[in-house]
Scaffold this active site. Structure first.
Site, mmCIF file in Angstrom:
data_model
loop_
_atom_site.group_PDB
_atom_site.id
_atom_site.type_symbol
_atom_site.label_atom_id
_atom_site.label_comp_id
_atom_site.label_asym_id
_atom_site.label_seq_id
_atom_site.Cartn_x
_atom_site.Cartn_y
_atom_site.Cartn_z
ATOM 1 C CE LYS A 1 -1.948 2.644 3.214
ATOM 2 N NZ LYS A 1 -1.991 3.942 2.545
ATOM 3 N N GLY B 1 7.540 4.722 8.000
ATOM 4 C CA GLY B 1 6.662 5.857 8.265
ATOM 5 C C GLY B 1 6.952 6.429 9.632
ATOM 6 C CD GLU C 1 13.359 3.807 7.387
ATOM 7 O OE1 GLU C 1 13.316 4.744 8.210
ATOM 8 O OE2 GLU C 1 13.261 3.943 6.162
ATOM 9 C CB CYS D 1 13.342 8.561 7.455
ATOM 10 S SG CYS D 1 14.130 7.549 6.230
ATOM 11 C CD GLU E 1 10.865 12.159 11.294
ATOM 12 O OE1 GLU E 1 9.820 11.620 11.656
ATOM 13 O OE2 GLU E 1 11.689 11.621 10.538
HETATM 14 P P1 NDP Z 1 2.424 7.809 8.477
HETATM 15 O O1 NDP Z 1 3.263 7.002 9.371
HETATM 16 O O2 NDP Z 1 1.087 8.240 8.955
HETATM 17 O O3 NDP Z 1 2.178 7.042 7.096
HETATM 18 C C1 NDP Z 1 3.021 6.098 6.535
HETATM 19 C C2 NDP Z 1 2.200 5.030 5.839
HETATM 20 O O4 NDP Z 1 1.406 4.336 6.791
HETATM 21 C C3 NDP Z 1 1.227 5.554 4.806
HETATM 22 O O5 NDP Z 1 1.104 4.627 3.761
HETATM 23 C C4 NDP Z 1 -0.057 5.624 5.581
HETATM 24 O O6 NDP Z 1 -1.206 5.622 4.776
HETATM 25 C C5 NDP Z 1 0.033 4.381 6.402
HETATM 26 N N1 NDP Z 1 -0.807 4.372 7.597
HETATM 27 C C6 NDP Z 1 -1.308 5.425 8.287
HETATM 28 N N2 NDP Z 1 -2.015 4.992 9.338
HETATM 29 C C7 NDP Z 1 -1.948 3.648 9.329
HETATM 30 C C8 NDP Z 1 -2.474 2.628 10.158
HETATM 31 N N3 NDP Z 1 -3.185 2.909 11.246
HETATM 32 N N4 NDP Z 1 -2.207 1.342 9.843
HETATM 33 C C9 NDP Z 1 -1.471 1.030 8.772
HETATM 34 N N5 NDP Z 1 -0.975 1.958 7.936
HETATM 35 C C10 NDP Z 1 -1.185 3.249 8.221
HETATM 36 O O7 NDP Z 1 3.224 9.047 8.019
HETATM 37 P P2 NDP Z 1 2.608 10.373 7.403
HETATM 38 O O8 NDP Z 1 2.675 10.213 5.983
HETATM 39 O O9 NDP Z 1 1.283 10.734 7.931
HETATM 40 O O10 NDP Z 1 3.623 11.421 7.976
HETATM 41 C C11 NDP Z 1 3.524 11.849 9.322
HETATM 42 C C12 NDP Z 1 4.880 12.110 9.874
HETATM 43 O O11 NDP Z 1 5.613 10.891 9.871
HETATM 44 C C13 NDP Z 1 5.741 13.028 9.037
HETATM 45 O O12 NDP Z 1 5.513 14.343 9.356
HETATM 46 C C14 NDP Z 1 7.100 12.569 9.382
HETATM 47 O O13 NDP Z 1 7.520 13.184 10.564
HETATM 48 C C15 NDP Z 1 6.958 11.117 9.623
HETATM 49 N N6 NDP Z 1 7.366 10.289 8.496
HETATM 50 C C16 NDP Z 1 8.520 9.600 8.590
HETATM 51 C C17 NDP Z 1 8.950 8.840 7.554
HETATM 52 C C18 NDP Z 1 10.204 8.082 7.628
HETATM 53 O O14 NDP Z 1 10.628 7.530 6.629
HETATM 54 N N7 NDP Z 1 10.826 7.998 8.768
HETATM 55 C C19 NDP Z 1 8.218 8.757 6.303
HETATM 56 C C20 NDP Z 1 6.979 9.473 6.301
HETATM 57 C C21 NDP Z 1 6.593 10.206 7.366
HETATM 58 P P3 NDP Z 1 -1.879 7.000 4.330
HETATM 59 O O15 NDP Z 1 -0.842 7.753 3.590
HETATM 60 O O16 NDP Z 1 -2.987 6.530 3.464
HETATM 61 O O17 NDP Z 1 -2.315 7.694 5.567
#
Ligand code: NDP
Length: 822
Positions: free
Chosen positions: A193, A245, A267, A301, A398
Site C-alpha cells: 500500500k 513511516g 523503519e 527520514c 522530527e
Molecule cells: P504515516 O506514518 O502516517 O504514514 C506512513 C504510511 O502508513 C502511509 O502509507 C499511511 O497511509 C500508512 N498508515 C497510516 N495509518 C496507518 C495505520 N493505522 N495502519 C497502517 N498503515 C497506516 O506518516 P505520514 O505520511 O502521515 O507522515 C507523518 C509524519 O511521519 C511526518 O511528518 C514525518 O515526521 C513522519 N514520516 C517519517 C517517515 C520516515 O521515513 N521515517 C516517512 C513518512 C513520514 P496513508 O498515507 O494513506 O495515511
C-alpha cells in the site's frame, strides 16, 4: 558585452522544464482514474470512494485513485497467497531472471517514472531522475542476484509467505523498491500500500512489472487510507509486515501484530546529526549540509536535521551556510535547474511551519534566505534555526521538512553526547579531515547509517535501518534478506491466544492486563527442614541473585521453592522483584559502558573468557548433570547430553566472538562501506523451562559473545542450574555486570524488563501469552524483541539451538560510509 559580463557575475540561468507530456498521455489513457492492481490486472474496487491526487508544485488535480475496502484487501491477499505457493517453489535462478527483466524494464521507463514521481510528490526532477529511479532499478538488479544465490548462501532459510508492505510518501518508488525487491527475491508474494499523497508511481510501476512478465499475484498494489493499511496488517493471511513511516504509526503496528507470530520490520523517524569538527573542509561540509537537509525538501527520514558544529568555527561556518542558502533555487519540480521542489501536501506544509514558529517561541533565531518562491504551490524556504537549547522540542522532534537546527560543542566527547541525545538513531554524518577522529565519532554515534564527509548516500548493497525509536530491521544489503526469510525448520508460528480474548480490530484483550502480576510465595520451610533427617535446622543454601558480579539478596527477601518431578522441594531461590531487575539493568549498563566496556573489548578477549567458561563448566560436568536429574527427573543420559551440549555451545560462541564482526559492502560508493555488527546493548533474556542449563547457555552465550550485557531470568521451574552457573562465571574472569541473574516469577520479572526504558532488547522463551505481552509492551520505546510464542524448539539440535539466527538477534548492523580520494 555588459549584459554578458553581468550574466557571468550573477551566474543566473533560466528554467529548464522537463515535459509532462508522456505522463499526461499515460494518465489520460487511464481516464485519470485508477483501480487496484491485483493479479497483474486492474480491478475495480468494491467501494465507490476515490481519492484525489494533486501536484503540490502547481495545485493541479492529477488523477483519482481507489480507496480499498476490506473485500479488496481480501482479494489482494488471496491473490498473493496463491502466487506464493508457486513463486516460493520457483527456483532462485528463474526468480532472478524475472527480476532482471523487471530491472531492465524500469530502466526502459526511467523517464516516465521520474516525471510522474516529481509531479505527484513535488520533488525536483533532478533527484527523481538521478537518485530515486536509478536506485529503484539498482535494487531489482541487486536482489535478483540474491534470488539466484538463495539456495547456496541461505540454505538454512525458507520464504516467509505473504508480505504486507506499507510505505510513506517521501520516496514512493525508492521505498517500494526497498520493500518489494528483497521480498520477492526470497520467494515471497507482496501486497503493498503506497501512501495516500503519492500513490501514482506505484501504479505505473505495477504496469512496468506486468509488462516485464512477473507472474500474476507476486506483487499486488492496493491504494487506500491508513484504515486499509490496518486491514493489511491485521489480515490473518499475511505473514509479515514491513513498514516505513512515522514512529507513532509504527507503534500502532507493533501493537496490532503483537503475539500473532507475524514478522515485522519498522523503519521509523529520525533526527539525524551532522557533526562538523573544526578541522573539516568547511566548504565541503556546507555542501554536505545542503545534501543532508535540503535534499527532497528535508522530507527524508535520515535527513541531517541537527547541525552540531564545533564552537570555534561555528560563526564562520554558519555564515558560509547562510550565504549558500541564499543561492538555493526553489521552484517547480519539473524544472531541471532547481534545488528544492514543493512540500508534499498542505498538511505537511502546516506541520513544517508550526515547527518553525515553535523554534522561534523556544528562543531560536530563525533564518530564511531572501530568495524568490513561486507564486503558487506548496513551497517552503530553506530554514536554519540557531541558538536553541539542546532540550528544545524543535531540536528533539522530527520536523520532516527543510528545517535545520544548529547546536555547538567544544570537545569530541561533547559532540558525541549531543549527537546521541535523541530517542532516534537512524543516520548521521561526521565531517573532519582527521580520519581517526571521524571514524571514532562515526563508531560512537548510535545510528544505523553513519556517513563520513558525506550524507544521504544510499545503495542497494548496504542495509539501512534504525537504532532505538527509529525502529528495527534492515532494508538493503545481505542483512536486509533476513527480514524476508524464516529458518527452514520453523513453521509459521500460529500462537494460541484464545485465553486472552483479543479484540480482532485492536488486538487488545477485553480485560485489563493481569500478566506479570505476582504475589510472593508463603514459606516452604517444613519440607526443606525435614530434608537433613536429624531434626536440626538446616543450613540455608538459598542461592542469591547474581548482580554486578556479586551475590546479592533479593530486595524483597522472599523466596520461591523449587520442586522436583515428584513435587518434593529440592531447593529455594530468591523471588526477584522490580527493584532487583532495575539493579541488574543498571549493573548491565555499567558493564556495557565502563572503560573499556564489554562491547569495546576485543572479540579475542571475549572469546578467551567464553572458552574459560566452557572449560570451567566442563570441569563441573557431573555436578551439573546431577542437578538436572534432581530437578527434572530426567534420565542421567539425557542430562549428560544437555550438559555436554551446553559446553559445546559455549565453545561455538567463543569461536564466533571474533568471527561475526561485519563485512565490506560492495556499494557504488567510491570508497569503503563497512557493515559493522554492533552489539544491541543491554538484553533482557527470559529462558525456557525445557533444558534448564542448555536453554540458559544457548541464549546467554551468543549475546555476550557479541558484546552485549545481559539480565538473565532463568527457567522459573528449574532455576538451580542457572544459580549454580554463577559460580562458573565467577571463576572464569567474566567482568561483573556482564551477566546478571535474577530468579523468580518469569513473567513478573520480564514485565519490568520490557517496560524498562534502558533495556535495548528482550528475548522471551515462555508461553504464547507472555510472548504477546512482550511484543505489545515493547512498543513503548520500540525495543527489539525475540519471542518463542510458546512453541517447541529443540535446543539440543544445532540447527535450532545455535547459529546465525542467534547471532543476528544479538547484533545490529551499522553501515559506515567512507569516501576515498581527494
Ligand atoms: P504515516 O506514518 O502516517 O504514514 C506512513 C504510511 O502508513 C502511509 O502509507 C499511511 O497511509 C500508512 N498508515 C497510516 N495509518 C496507518 C495505520 N493505522 N495502519 C497502517 N498503515 C497506516 O506518516 P505520514 O505520511 O502521515 O507522515 C507523518 C509524519 O511521519 C511526518 O511528518 C514525518 O515526521 C513522519 N514520516 C517519517 C517517515 C520516515 O521515513 N521515517 C516517512 C513518512 C513520514 P496513508 O498515507 O494513506 O495515511
Amino acid at each position: 558585452m555588459t549584459a554578458l559580463l553581468d550574466l557571468f557575475k550573477t551566474m543566473e540561468y533560466g528554467p529548464a522544464p522537463e515535459s509532462p507530456a508522456a505522463v499526461n498521455a499515460w494518465l489520460d489513457e487511464h481516464g485519470r482514474k485508477f483501480g487496484l492492481f491485483i493479479n497483474n490486472e486492474w480491478v475495480k474496487p468494491k467501494g465507490t470512494k476515490y481519492y484525489s491526487s494533486y501536484n503540490p508544485a502547481t495545485g493541479e488535480l492529477i488523477a483519482e485513485t481507489a480507496q480499498a475496502e476490506k473485500k479488496d484487501v481480501d482479494s489482494a491477499v488471496a491473490a498473493a497467497r496463491t502466487a506464493f505457493e508457486s513463486w516460493s517453489k520457483t527456483p532462485g535462478v528463474i526468480r532472478a531472471r524475472y527480476m532482471y527483466a523487471v530491472a531492465r524494464n524500469i530502466q526502459k521507463h526511467h523517464r516516465l517514472l521520474a516525471v510522474l514521481e516529481s509531479m505527484d510528490n513535488g520533488k525536483p526532477i533532478r533527484e527523481s531522475r538521478d537518485v530515486d529511479v536509478p536506485l529503484l532499478a539498482r535494487h531489482f538488479y541487486y536482489y535478483a542476484g540474491w534470488a539466484q544465490l538463495m539456495e547456496t548462501e541461505l540454505h538454512d532459510y525458507q520464504s516467509v509467505g505473504v508480505i504486507g508492505q506499507i510505505i510513506p510518501w517521501n520516496f514512493p518508488l525508492m521505498m517500494l523498491a526497498w520493500k518489494i525487491a528483497p521480498a520477492i527475491a526470497m520467494g515471497n508474494a507482496v501486497v503493498l500500500k503506497p501512501a495516500s499523497y503519492t500513490r501514482l508511481s506505484a501504479l505505473l510501476f505495477a504496469e512496468v512489472i506486468a509488462e516485464a512478465g512477473l507472474p500474476p499475484g507476486v506483487v499486488n498494489i492496493i491504494t487506500g487510507s491508513g484504515k486499509a493499511g490496518e486491514m493489511i496488517v491485521t489480515h490473518p493471511g499475511v505473514d509479515k509486515i514491513a513498514f516505513t513511516g512515522s514512529t507513532e504509526i509504527g507503534r500502532t503496528l507493533r501493537h496490532l501484530t503483537a503475539g500473532s507470530g507475524k514478522k515485522i520490520s519498522l523503519e521509523l523517524g529520525g533526527k539525524s546529526p551532522v557533526v562538523v569538527f573544526e578541522d573539516a573542509d568547511l566548504d565541503a561540509a556546507v555542501e554536505g549540509v545542503v545534501d543532508a537537509i535540503w535534499f527532497n525538501q528535508g522530507q527524508v527520514c535520515c535527513a541531517g536535521s541537527r547541525l552540531i558544529v564545533q564552537e570555534n568555527i561555528a560563526p564562520r561556518f554558519i555564515q558560509k551556510l547562510k550565504t549558500r542558502m541564499g543561492h538555493l533555487r526553489v521552484g517547480d519540480s519539473l524544472d531541471k535547474a532547481i534545488d528544492m521542489g514543493a512540500i508534499v501536501d498542505k498538511s505537511q506544509w502546516d506541520t513544517v511551519d508550526y515547527w518553525v514558529k515553535m523554534g522561534e517561541k523556544e528562543g531560536g533565531d530563525v533564518f530564511q534566505p531572501d530568495i524568490p518562491l513561486p507564486g503558487k504551490g506548496l513551497f517552503y524556504k530553506p530554514t536554519l534555526i540557531t541558538g536553541l537549547d539542546p532540550a528544545a522540542s524543535t531540536v528533539q522532534e522530527e520536523i520532516f521538512g527543510p528545517v535545520l537546527v544548529s547546536l555547538t560543542f567544544r570537545t569530541p566527547e561533547e559532540a558525541i553526547a549531543l549527537a546521541n541525545n535523541t530517542r532516534y538513531g537512524l543516520g548521521g554524518s561526521v565531517w573532519s579531515d582527521n580520519i581517526n577522529l571521524a571514524l571514532d565519532a562515526a563508531s560512537k554515534i548510535k545510528a544505523g547509517a553513519m556517513w563520513v564527509n558525506c550524507h544521504n548516500v544510499f545503495d542497494a548493497a548496504a542495509g539501512f535501518g534504525g537504532y532505538r525509536e527509529s525502529g528495527f530491521g534492515r532494508e538493503g544489503g545481505r542483512e536486509g534478506l533476513f527480514e524476508y526469510v524464516r529458518p527452514k525448520w520453523m513453521a509459521r508460528p500460529q500462537p494460541e491466544l484464545a485465553s486472552l480474548g483479543l479484540d480482532p480490530a485492536t488486538n487488545t484483550p477485553a480485560k485489563k492486563m493481569t500478566w506479570g502480576e505476582h504475589t510472593p510465595a508463603r514459606p516452604a520451610r517444613p519440607e526443606a527442614g525435614r530434608a537433613n533427617g536429624h531434626g536440626l535446622p538446616p543450613v540455608d543454601r538459598t542461592p542469591k541473585m547474581y548482580i554486578g558480579g556479586k551475590q546479592v539478596r533479593p530486595d524483597g527477601a522472599y523466596t520461591l521453592a523449587v520442586h522436583d518431578a515428584k513435587g518434593q522441594v529440592v531447593g529455594q531461590v530468591g523471588d526477584g522483584n522490580r527493584k532487583d531487575i532495575r539493579e541488574a539493568v543498571e549493573a548491565a549498563h555499567a558493564a556495557h559502558l565502563s572503560k573499556p566496556g564489554w562491547a569495546m573489548r576485543h572479540g579475542y578477549n571475549r572469546s578467551q573468557i567464553l572458552y574459560f567458561i566452557a572449560e570451567n563448566l566442563d570441569a563441573r560436568n557431573a555436578e551439573f548433570v546431577r542437578r538436572i536429574v534432581e530437578m527434572t527427573g530426567r534420565r542421567q543420559k539425557s542430562a549428560q547430553a544437555e550438559v555436554d551440549a551446553a559446553v559445546e555451545r559455549l565453545f561455538t560462541y567463543a569461536a564466533y566472538a571474533d568471527k561475526y564482526g561485519g563485512t565490506i559492502q560492495e556499494t557504488t560508493l567510491r570508497g569503503i562501506t563497512v557493515a559493522v555488527h554492533e552489539p544491541v546493548g543491554v538484553i533482557g533474556i527470559a529462558c525456557p523451562d525445557d533444558y534448564p542449563l542448555l536453554g540458559f547457555v544457548s541464549l546467554m552465550a551468543p549475546a555476550i559473545a557479541r558484546g552485549n550485557t545481559v539480565v538473565m531470568i532463568p527457567s522459573q521451574k528449574y532455576p538451580l542450574s542457572a544459580t549454580d552457573f554463577y559460580q562458573v562465571l565467577d571463576t572464569s574472569d567474566v567482568p561483573g555486570g556482564v551477566v546478571n541473574i535474577v530468579t523468580g516469577d518469569r513473567d513478573h520479572l520480564t514485565k519490568t524488563l520490557v517496560q524498562h526504558e534502558d533495556v535495548d532488547a528482550v528475548w522471551y522463551f515462555g508461553p504464547a501469552e507472555g510472548s504477546y505481552w512482550v511484543e505489545y509492551e515493547s512498543a513503548a520505546n520500540m525495543k527489539r524483541t525475540w519471542v518463542g510464542y510458546g512453541l517447541p524448539r529443540d535446543w539440543v539440535d544445532r540447527g535450532q539451538g545455535e547459529g546465525h539466527e542467534f547471532l543476528h538477534e544479538a547484533t545490529q548492523v551499522k553501515n559506515i560510509w567512507v569516501p576515498t580520494g581527494e
